[in-house]
Write a protein that holds these residues in place. Structure first.
Motif, PDB file in Angstrom:
ATOM      1  N   TRP A  64      -4.362 -14.638  -0.848  1.00 43.29           N
ATOM      2  CA  TRP A  64      -3.925 -13.296  -1.211  1.00 43.29           C
ATOM      3  C   TRP A  64      -4.155 -12.234  -0.125  1.00 43.29           C
ATOM      4  CZ3 TRP A  64      -5.462  -8.307  -2.283  1.00 43.29           C
ATOM      5  CH2 TRP A  64      -4.608  -7.541  -3.068  1.00 43.29           C
ATOM      6  N   PRO A  65      -5.365 -12.082   0.437  1.00 43.15           N
ATOM      7  CA  PRO A  65      -5.565 -10.989   1.412  1.00 43.15           C
ATOM      8  C   PRO A  65      -4.623 -11.022   2.621  1.00 43.15           C
ATOM      9  CG  PRO A  65      -7.673 -11.807   0.650  1.00 43.15           C
ATOM     10  CD  PRO A  65      -6.628 -12.760   0.132  1.00 43.15           C
ATOM     11  N   PRO A  66      -4.481 -12.159   3.324  1.00 47.67           N
ATOM     12  CA  PRO A  66      -3.571 -12.114   4.479  1.00 47.67           C
ATOM     13  C   PRO A  66      -2.107 -11.915   4.069  1.00 47.67           C
ATOM     14  CG  PRO A  66      -4.406 -14.344   4.175  1.00 47.67           C
ATOM     15  CD  PRO A  66      -5.169 -13.462   3.233  1.00 47.67           C
ATOM     16  N   MET A  67      -1.733 -12.446   2.913  1.00 46.51           N
ATOM     17  CA  MET A  67      -0.347 -12.262   2.456  1.00 46.51           C
ATOM     18  C   MET A  67      -0.070 -10.790   2.127  1.00 46.51           C
ATOM     19  SD  MET A  67       1.467 -14.938   2.740  1.00 46.51           S
ATOM     20  CE  MET A  67       0.531 -15.427   4.178  1.00 46.51           C
ATOM     21  N   ARG A  68      -1.071 -10.097   1.593  1.00 55.11           N
ATOM     22  CA  ARG A  68      -0.877  -8.675   1.288  1.00 55.11           C
ATOM     23  C   ARG A  68      -0.811  -7.846   2.571  1.00 55.11           C
ATOM     24  NH1 ARG A  68       1.747  -7.899  -3.178  1.00 55.11           N
ATOM     25  NH2 ARG A  68       1.401  -5.716  -2.726  1.00 55.11           N
ATOM     26  N   VAL A  69      -1.548  -8.236   3.590  1.00 53.79           N
ATOM     27  CA  VAL A  69      -1.441  -7.534   4.878  1.00 53.79           C
ATOM     28  C   VAL A  69      -0.059  -7.777   5.476  1.00 53.79           C
ATOM     29  CG1 VAL A  69      -2.304  -7.467   7.254  1.00 53.79           C
ATOM     30  CG2 VAL A  69      -3.923  -7.461   5.339  1.00 53.79           C
ATOM     31  N   LEU A  70       0.397  -9.024   5.446  1.00 52.54           N
ATOM     32  CA  LEU A  70       1.743  -9.332   5.957  1.00 52.54           C
ATOM     33  C   LEU A  70       2.819  -8.639   5.125  1.00 52.54           C
ATOM     34  CD1 LEU A  70       1.364 -13.113   6.836  1.00 52.54           C
ATOM     35  CD2 LEU A  70       1.462 -11.158   8.426  1.00 52.54           C
ATOM     36  N   TYR A  71       2.594  -8.556   3.819  1.00 52.26           N
ATOM     37  CA  TYR A  71       3.498  -7.825   2.930  1.00 52.26           C
ATOM     38  C   TYR A  71       3.633  -6.376   3.404  1.00 52.26           C
ATOM     39  CZ  TYR A  71       4.792  -5.194  -1.283  1.00 52.26           C
ATOM     40  OH  TYR A  71       5.381  -4.335  -2.168  1.00 52.26           O
ATOM     41  N   LEU A  82      -4.222   1.495   2.780  1.00 55.03           N
ATOM     42  CA  LEU A  82      -4.637   2.888   2.612  1.00 55.03           C
ATOM     43  C   LEU A  82      -4.635   3.618   3.955  1.00 55.03           C
ATOM     44  CD1 LEU A  82      -6.019   5.188   0.930  1.00 55.03           C
ATOM     45  CD2 LEU A  82      -8.188   4.095   1.519  1.00 55.03           C
ATOM     46  N   LEU A  83      -5.217   2.981   4.947  1.00 55.73           N
ATOM     47  CA  LEU A  83      -5.289   3.566   6.287  1.00 55.73           C
ATOM     48  C   LEU A  83      -3.893   3.781   6.869  1.00 55.73           C
ATOM     49  CD1 LEU A  83      -7.100   4.421   8.675  1.00 55.73           C
ATOM     50  CD2 LEU A  83      -7.033   2.044   9.431  1.00 55.73           C
ATOM     51  N   LYS A  84      -3.035   2.770   6.749  1.00 58.86           N
ATOM     52  CA  LYS A  84      -1.675   2.887   7.291  1.00 58.86           C
ATOM     53  C   LYS A  84      -0.874   3.975   6.569  1.00 58.86           C
ATOM     54  CE  LYS A  84      -0.025   0.504  10.028  1.00 58.86           C
ATOM     55  NZ  LYS A  84       0.195   0.720  11.456  1.00 58.86           N
ATOM     56  N   ALA A  85      -1.074   4.144   5.270  1.00 59.94           N
ATOM     57  CA  ALA A  85      -0.385   5.208   4.535  1.00 59.94           C
ATOM     58  C   ALA A  85      -0.880   6.577   5.005  1.00 59.94           C
ATOM     59  CB  ALA A  85      -0.589   5.054   3.035  1.00 59.94           C
ATOM     60  N   GLY A  86      -2.178   6.698   5.244  1.00 60.10           N
ATOM     61  CA  GLY A  86      -2.730   7.955   5.744  1.00 60.10           C
ATOM     62  C   GLY A  86      -2.233   8.290   7.140  1.00 60.10           C
ATOM     63  N   ILE A  87      -2.163   7.299   7.990  1.00 56.81           N
ATOM     64  CA  ILE A  87      -1.640   7.499   9.345  1.00 56.81           C
ATOM     65  C   ILE A  87      -0.167   7.895   9.286  1.00 56.81           C
ATOM     66  CG2 ILE A  87      -1.042   6.295  11.501  1.00 56.81           C
ATOM     67  CD1 ILE A  87      -3.695   4.698  11.117  1.00 56.81           C
ATOM     68  N   ALA A  88       0.587   7.246   8.396  1.00 55.77           N
ATOM     69  CA  ALA A  88       2.010   7.576   8.246  1.00 55.77           C
ATOM     70  C   ALA A  88       2.189   9.010   7.760  1.00 55.77           C
ATOM     71  CB  ALA A  88       2.685   6.596   7.281  1.00 55.77           C
ATOM     72  N   ARG A  89       1.298   9.484   6.890  1.00 57.97           N
ATOM     73  CA  ARG A  89       1.376  10.875   6.413  1.00 57.97           C
ATOM     74  C   ARG A  89       1.306  11.849   7.586  1.00 57.97           C
ATOM     75  NH1 ARG A  89       0.871  13.591   1.841  1.00 57.97           N
ATOM     76  NH2 ARG A  89       0.185  11.823   0.589  1.00 57.97           N
ATOM     77  N   VAL A  90       0.399  11.588   8.502  1.00 55.10           N
ATOM     78  CA  VAL A  90       0.256  12.438   9.692  1.00 55.10           C
ATOM     79  C   VAL A  90       1.463  12.256  10.609  1.00 55.10           C
ATOM     80  CG1 VAL A  90      -1.134  12.854  11.756  1.00 55.10           C
ATOM     81  CG2 VAL A  90      -2.262  12.436   9.550  1.00 55.10           C
ATOM     82  N   GLN A  91       1.837  11.008  10.854  1.00 56.58           N
ATOM     83  CA  GLN A  91       2.941  10.697  11.765  1.00 56.58           C
ATOM     84  C   GLN A  91       4.249  11.351  11.312  1.00 56.58           C
ATOM     85  OE1 GLN A  91       3.698   6.490  12.080  1.00 56.58           O
ATOM     86  NE2 GLN A  91       5.479   6.753  13.396  1.00 56.58           N
ATOM     87  N   LEU A 128     -12.560  -9.523   1.575  1.00 56.81           N
ATOM     88  CA  LEU A 128     -11.321  -9.571   2.358  1.00 56.81           C
ATOM     89  C   LEU A 128     -10.174  -8.888   1.613  1.00 56.81           C
ATOM     90  CD1 LEU A 128     -11.536 -13.205   3.770  1.00 56.81           C
ATOM     91  CD2 LEU A 128     -11.790 -11.059   5.062  1.00 56.81           C
ATOM     92  N   ALA A 129     -10.123  -9.059   0.299  1.00 56.67           N
ATOM     93  CA  ALA A 129      -9.093  -8.394  -0.498  1.00 56.67           C
ATOM     94  C   ALA A 129      -9.250  -6.878  -0.428  1.00 56.67           C
ATOM     95  CB  ALA A 129      -9.156  -8.867  -1.947  1.00 56.67           C
ATOM     96  N   LEU A 130     -10.483  -6.401  -0.501  1.00 55.57           N
ATOM     97  CA  LEU A 130     -10.718  -4.959  -0.400  1.00 55.57           C
ATOM     98  C   LEU A 130     -10.364  -4.436   0.992  1.00 55.57           C
ATOM     99  CD1 LEU A 130     -14.020  -4.715  -2.446  1.00 55.57           C
ATOM    100  CD2 LEU A 130     -11.729  -3.939  -3.139  1.00 55.57           C
ATOM    101  N   LEU A 131     -10.636  -5.225   2.015  1.00 57.91           N
ATOM    102  CA  LEU A 131     -10.247  -4.823   3.375  1.00 57.91           C
ATOM    103  C   LEU A 131      -8.726  -4.807   3.532  1.00 57.91           C
ATOM    104  CD1 LEU A 131     -12.932  -6.675   5.514  1.00 57.91           C
ATOM    105  CD2 LEU A 131     -12.670  -4.188   5.221  1.00 57.91           C
ATOM    106  N   ALA A 132      -8.037  -5.747   2.915  1.00 60.07           N
ATOM    107  CA  ALA A 132      -6.569  -5.736   2.944  1.00 60.07           C
ATOM    108  C   ALA A 132      -6.049  -4.473   2.279  1.00 60.07           C
ATOM    109  CB  ALA A 132      -6.010  -6.986   2.258  1.00 60.07           C
ATOM    110  N   TYR A 133      -6.648  -4.121   1.147  1.00 56.44           N
ATOM    111  CA  TYR A 133      -6.262  -2.877   0.469  1.00 56.44           C
ATOM    112  C   TYR A 133      -6.543  -1.676   1.367  1.00 56.44           C
ATOM    113  CZ  TYR A 133      -6.466   1.225  -2.394  1.00 56.44           C
ATOM    114  OH  TYR A 133      -6.284   2.498  -2.850  1.00 56.44           O
TER     115      TYR A 133
END
Length: 134
Positions: free
Chosen positions: A86-93, A23-32, A14-19
């Motif tokens: 940790w994982p859900p808090m990092r996603v909310l972060y 990563l995915l959102k940063a990549g999408i933002a790069r394109v956006q 779950l922690a790796l999926l949160a990470y």
């Protein structure tokens, strides 16, 4: 009885999926925001996505080994029970940071103590085991 380490395995995944989410959102933002690689310069909205990603990576480096050290030195069940925060808090972060820098703080305040507990708890647990001759 179920192997208690499996719970730590699940929290690790779950922690790796949160990470990966950051990563995915940063990549999408790069394109956006049309920020060409390898640059990290761009509008503030883009930079917040990248910082959420980098900050999560910086914390992941402490979280995962800290949790596994705590698992060995203290308890796999306690490690999983504490680590699941940790994982859900990092996603909310990250979601908060994407909106505005100040919206990242509350999830940060919930995710940081987990790391402190793991690192200090594994040190104390290791010393106790050493003294006890375990």
């Amino acid at each position: 009885m179920q192997d208690p380490y499996i719970y730590v395995v699940i929290v690790s995944a779950l922690a790796l999926l949160a990470y990966y989410f950051t990563l995915l959102k940063a990549g999408i933002a790069r394109v956006q925001f049309k920020v060409p690689a390898p640059s990290h310069d761009g509008p503030e909205e883009y930079v917040r996505h990248v910082r959420a990603h980098h900050n999560t990576l910086e914390h992941l480096v402490l979280f995962l080994p800290g949790m596994w050290l705590f698992t060995y030195a203290v308890s796999p069940l306690w490690a999983a029970a504490i680590g699941i925060i940790w994982p859900p808090m990092r996603v909310l972060y990250a979601i908060g940071y994407h909106k505005a820098a100040e919206k990242r703080l509350l999830p940060l305040y919930f995710s940081m103590p987990v790391i402190y507990i793991f690192v200090l708890g594994s040190l104390i647990g290791g010393i106790v085991k050493l003294v006890q001759g375990a």
